[in-house]
Write a protein that holds these residues in place. Structure first.
Motif, PDB file in Angstrom:
ATOM      1  N   GLY A 139      47.394  60.699  23.430  1.00 20.93           N
ATOM      2  CA  GLY A 139      47.649  59.331  23.865  1.00 20.93           C
ATOM      3  C   GLY A 139      49.096  58.906  23.750  1.00 20.93           C
ATOM      4  O   GLY A 139      49.388  57.725  23.574  1.00 20.93           O
ATOM      5  N   ASP A 140      50.024  59.853  23.857  1.00 18.70           N
ATOM      6  CA  ASP A 140      51.454  59.554  23.822  1.00 18.70           C
ATOM      7  C   ASP A 140      51.815  58.680  25.025  1.00 18.70           C
ATOM      8  O   ASP A 140      51.560  59.051  26.178  1.00 18.70           O
ATOM      9  CB  ASP A 140      52.238  60.875  23.846  1.00 18.70           C
ATOM     10  N   LEU A 141      52.421  57.544  24.776  1.00 18.53           N
ATOM     11  CA  LEU A 141      52.752  56.609  25.859  1.00 18.53           C
ATOM     12  C   LEU A 141      53.789  57.186  26.829  1.00 18.53           C
ATOM     13  O   LEU A 141      53.892  56.737  27.967  1.00 18.53           O
ATOM     14  CB  LEU A 141      53.277  55.294  25.266  1.00 18.53           C
ATOM     15  N   LEU A 142      54.558  58.167  26.370  1.00 13.51           N
ATOM     16  CA  LEU A 142      55.588  58.758  27.225  1.00 13.51           C
ATOM     17  C   LEU A 142      55.043  59.867  28.108  1.00 13.51           C
ATOM     18  O   LEU A 142      55.744  60.392  28.974  1.00 13.51           O
ATOM     19  CB  LEU A 142      56.731  59.306  26.358  1.00 13.51           C
ATOM     20  N   THR A 143      53.792  60.257  27.885  1.00 17.64           N
ATOM     21  CA  THR A 143      53.195  61.361  28.627  1.00 17.64           C
ATOM     22  C   THR A 143      52.085  60.847  29.529  1.00 17.64           C
ATOM     23  O   THR A 143      51.255  60.035  29.114  1.00 17.64           O
ATOM     24  CB  THR A 143      52.616  62.416  27.659  1.00 17.64           C
ATOM     25  N   GLU A 144      52.092  61.311  30.778  1.00 13.80           N
ATOM     26  CA  GLU A 144      51.050  60.909  31.720  1.00 13.80           C
ATOM     27  C   GLU A 144      49.687  61.400  31.222  1.00 13.80           C
ATOM     28  O   GLU A 144      49.538  62.579  30.862  1.00 13.80           O
ATOM     29  CB  GLU A 144      51.336  61.511  33.095  1.00 13.80           C
ATOM     30  N   PRO A 145      48.677  60.539  31.156  1.00 12.82           N
ATOM     31  CA  PRO A 145      47.360  60.967  30.665  1.00 12.82           C
ATOM     32  C   PRO A 145      46.747  62.027  31.578  1.00 12.82           C
ATOM     33  O   PRO A 145      46.936  62.002  32.799  1.00 12.82           O
ATOM     34  CB  PRO A 145      46.541  59.677  30.668  1.00 12.82           C
ATOM     35  N   ILE A 146      46.017  62.962  30.979  1.00  8.37           N
ATOM     36  CA  ILE A 146      45.392  64.040  31.737  1.00  8.37           C
ATOM     37  C   ILE A 146      44.049  63.538  32.245  1.00  8.37           C
ATOM     38  O   ILE A 146      43.147  63.212  31.470  1.00  8.37           O
ATOM     39  CB  ILE A 146      45.224  65.293  30.865  1.00  8.37           C
ATOM     40  N   GLN A 147      43.915  63.466  33.563  1.00 14.14           N
ATOM     41  CA  GLN A 147      42.705  62.957  34.187  1.00 14.14           C
ATOM     42  C   GLN A 147      42.011  64.021  35.033  1.00 14.14           C
ATOM     43  O   GLN A 147      41.068  63.724  35.762  1.00 14.14           O
ATOM     44  CB  GLN A 147      43.043  61.735  35.057  1.00 14.14           C
ATOM     45  N   SER A 148      42.497  65.251  34.934  1.00 14.53           N
ATOM     46  CA  SER A 148      41.952  66.334  35.737  1.00 14.53           C
ATOM     47  C   SER A 148      40.663  66.875  35.132  1.00 14.53           C
ATOM     48  O   SER A 148      40.272  66.509  34.027  1.00 14.53           O
ATOM     49  CB  SER A 148      42.992  67.462  35.863  1.00 14.53           C
ATOM     50  N   THR A 149      39.992  67.745  35.859  1.00 12.35           N
ATOM     51  CA  THR A 149      38.738  68.351  35.414  1.00 12.35           C
ATOM     52  C   THR A 149      38.905  69.869  35.330  1.00 12.35           C
ATOM     53  O   THR A 149      39.802  70.445  35.947  1.00 12.35           O
ATOM     54  CB  THR A 149      37.593  68.036  36.381  1.00 12.35           C
ATOM     55  N   TYR A 150      38.023  70.504  34.575  1.00 19.40           N
ATOM     56  CA  TYR A 150      38.018  71.969  34.540  1.00 19.40           C
ATOM     57  C   TYR A 150      36.588  72.479  34.593  1.00 19.40           C
ATOM     58  O   TYR A 150      35.654  71.821  34.125  1.00 19.40           O
ATOM     59  CB  TYR A 150      38.739  72.507  33.307  1.00 19.40           C
ATOM     60  N   GLN A 151      36.428  73.641  35.203  1.00 16.63           N
ATOM     61  CA  GLN A 151      35.160  74.366  35.205  1.00 16.63           C
ATOM     62  C   GLN A 151      35.446  75.785  34.721  1.00 16.63           C
ATOM     63  O   GLN A 151      36.474  76.367  35.058  1.00 16.63           O
ATOM     64  CB  GLN A 151      34.567  74.455  36.610  1.00 16.63           C
ATOM     65  N   ILE A 152      34.528  76.345  33.945  1.00 17.39           N
ATOM     66  CA  ILE A 152      34.629  77.741  33.529  1.00 17.39           C
ATOM     67  C   ILE A 152      33.394  78.447  34.061  1.00 17.39           C
ATOM     68  O   ILE A 152      32.264  78.109  33.677  1.00 17.39           O
ATOM     69  CB  ILE A 152      34.720  77.854  31.997  1.00 17.39           C
ATOM     70  N   THR A 153      33.608  79.373  34.991  1.00 11.51           N
ATOM     71  CA  THR A 153      32.482  80.016  35.672  1.00 11.51           C
ATOM     72  C   THR A 153      32.505  81.520  35.450  1.00 11.51           C
ATOM     73  O   THR A 153      33.542  82.116  35.135  1.00 11.51           O
ATOM     74  CB  THR A 153      32.509  79.703  37.178  1.00 11.51           C
TER      75      THR A 153
END
Length: 515
Positions: free
Chosen positions: A281-295
């Motif tokens: 939650g660092d205010l200087l870093t863009e929050p990670i909103q991506s997804t991942y799948q492990i197949t």
């Protein structure tokens, strides 16, 4: 986000073929945008997909090897309570240390020693050991009578904790001999200590905490097996790395399971702390909103829709350089995983496998056809590859050409270190080529010529390359590979590397010249 050269998140396990994040992470910025869907069909440890995920790309990390999936799940997991890991380790360590001390304590002239590493000969007789002498590490000889007494005790000891009884696939190429089993890779002492450690992990840990302990456990197995050779030129107890395969030398180094596991669990903790900082939650870093799948799909039959992926990166199998599934048995067996050996894309010398260069060529082409199917038109596909065999490179090259992937960039991937197999061979290709293609939606226009004509034009090309001042193996092979790919040439039954060896000569300084 900058990609450190030694990011701890990529050192939690010793899975082979990890590419340096700093070498491949720039591809994400160059060929994709935030929110894009990215896949690696042969993801292994998951370095590239993790880099992409942390840069807000949606990722699919796919690998048919169960241990690779297990590593990736641990790498991507965000719900690990590090404080609980440390508290649990205190419990495990307290109980394990009593057991390990019973096994490793050695008394000479009334003095008790606790070896860190023991040198043993092929018959199993302990010869020397290292121990902490204040702040320094010292070496001490083991009296022969004491060593023989210990061997009697060890041979008669019955291990009560569970350990895997799994046969290793016979393959002389990787020193997997007839009737060899996983337990044969360990001394009775290290097998007993690993079994005890495994039972304590089962006793005290659950969920993601348990998985992190098991990541460290599997990473530690080869460290404390018979597969650690001494580098004799540096001293009898100077340790070499576990090489590919199951070769056990005339002497080998038996490491203390507790001492080395503690190093591995600390690396696993450090790796998770490094990864979790991106979600702090660092205010200087863009929050990670991506997804991942492990197949766990067969790369020849990826279960994804047509044209659903924005970018593909992969490091495909290297033929017989590393028979991944066969060697992964040291990890998969302890975790109870059974790989789908039938669908593995590999060249294996094992008579049981029936995996030769022809099946490898068909399988690679099928996998690259799947990449073409799921990749959107005019989008990009990057691959990195290394092989000592020209026939294996031919297989990959032909698959790219046949599926109408057009070269847009071609470079050498910087490696932090090179395996001894590459470093010690003057004629070997050192490192990996990194090629990026664009998917051309049109039918491919291939240049096909007979083997003799192709051989002649390759000889002419190498001659011209040497005359232009490019005389090292890497430079020559790089130039040939790029020329073939850019001109969409389908290679027949010709080994380009063999042409270089037969038609040209190499000097003592490792530079090629005309005969």
């Amino acid at each position: 986000m900058s990609s450190e050269k030694n990011a701890p998140r990529y050192f939690m396990h010793k899975y082979w073929g990890k590419k340096p994040a700093f070498g491949i992470s720039p591809l994400i910025d160059k060929y994709t945008n935030p929110g894009d869907m990215i896949i690696d069909p042969f993801s292994g440890y998951g370095v590239f997909c993790c880099e992409a995920y942390l840069k807000n790309r949606n990722v699919i990390a796919n690998d048919l090897n169960p241990i690779a999936n297990f590593i990736a799940h641990n790498l991507f997991s965000k719900d690990v309570n590090i404080s609980l890991v440390k508290k649990t380790w205190e419990k495990i360590r307290k109980e394990l240390s009593l057991y390990v001390e019973q096994w490793y304590k050695i008394t000479i002239d009334g003095i008790h020693y606790y070896p860190i590493s023991v040198l043993r000969n092929k018959k199993g007789l302990p010869i020397q050991f290292t121990f902490k002498d204040g702040k320094k590490t010292s070496i001490k000889d083991i009296p022969e009578e004491l060593a023989k007494e210990y061997c009697v005790y060890e041979n008669n000891y019955i291990i009560e904790d569970w350990y895997p009884v799994v046969p290793i696939i016979e393959n002389s190429r990787i020193s997997a001999h007839p009737n060899m089993a996983v337990e044969d890779l360990f001394t009775k002492r290290t097998l007993a200590c690993h079994a005890k450690l495994f039972s304590l992990i089962e006793k005290y840990a659950t969920g993601s905490v348990k998985n992190l302990f098991l990541i460290a456990f599997t990473a530690n197995l080869a460290n404390c097996s018979k597969l650690v050779p001494p580098i004799k030129s540096r001293g009898t107890l100077s340790q070499g790395a576990w090489m590919t395969g199951f070769y056990i030398g005339e002497t080998y180094i038996e490491n203390n399971v507790l001492h080395y596991y503690e190093n591995r669990i600390n690396k696993a903790i450090k790796g998770k702390e490094d990864y979790l900082k991106f979600f702090s939650g660092d205010l200087l870093t863009e929050p990670i909103q991506s997804t991942y799948q492990i197949t766990n799909f067969d790369a020849k039959k990826l279960q994804f829709p047509d044209k659903s992926v924005d970018y593909v990166f992969t490091d495909p199998p290297y033929g017989d350089s590393v028979p991944y599934f066969e060697q992964s048995i040291i990890w998969n067996s302890w975790l109870g995983f059974t790989p789908d050996y039938q669908q593995e894309i590999v060249i294996s010398d094992s008579k049981q496998r029936q995996k030769n260069i022809d099946t490898f060529e068909n399988d690679i082409n099928s996998a690259f056809s799947e990449i073409r199917r799921i990749l959107k038109d005019n989008k990009y596909f990057s691959l990195t590859f290394h092989s000592l065999s020209g026939l294996e490179w031919k297989t990959v090259s032909n698959a790219c050409v046949f599926n109408n992937f057009n070269v847009v960039d071609y470079e050498w991937l910087e490696q932090k270190t090179y395996p001894p197999r590459q470093l010690n061979r003057v004629k070997s290709i050192k490192g990996d080529v990194l090629v990026t293609f664009r998917k051309n939606p049109e039918p491919a226009h291939l240049y096909i010529c007979d083997d003799q004509h192709f051989t002649n034009i390759v000889v002419d090309f190498i001659t011209e390359t040497i005359q232009n001042g490019i005389t090292d193996t890497n430079g020559i092979m790089m130039a040939i590979m790029e020329w073939i790919l850019r001109n969409m040439i389908m290679i027949g039954n010709v080994d380009v590397f063999m042409i270089l060896n037969k038609k040209f000569q190499i000097r003592d300084n490792g530079q090629w010249s005309l005969k």
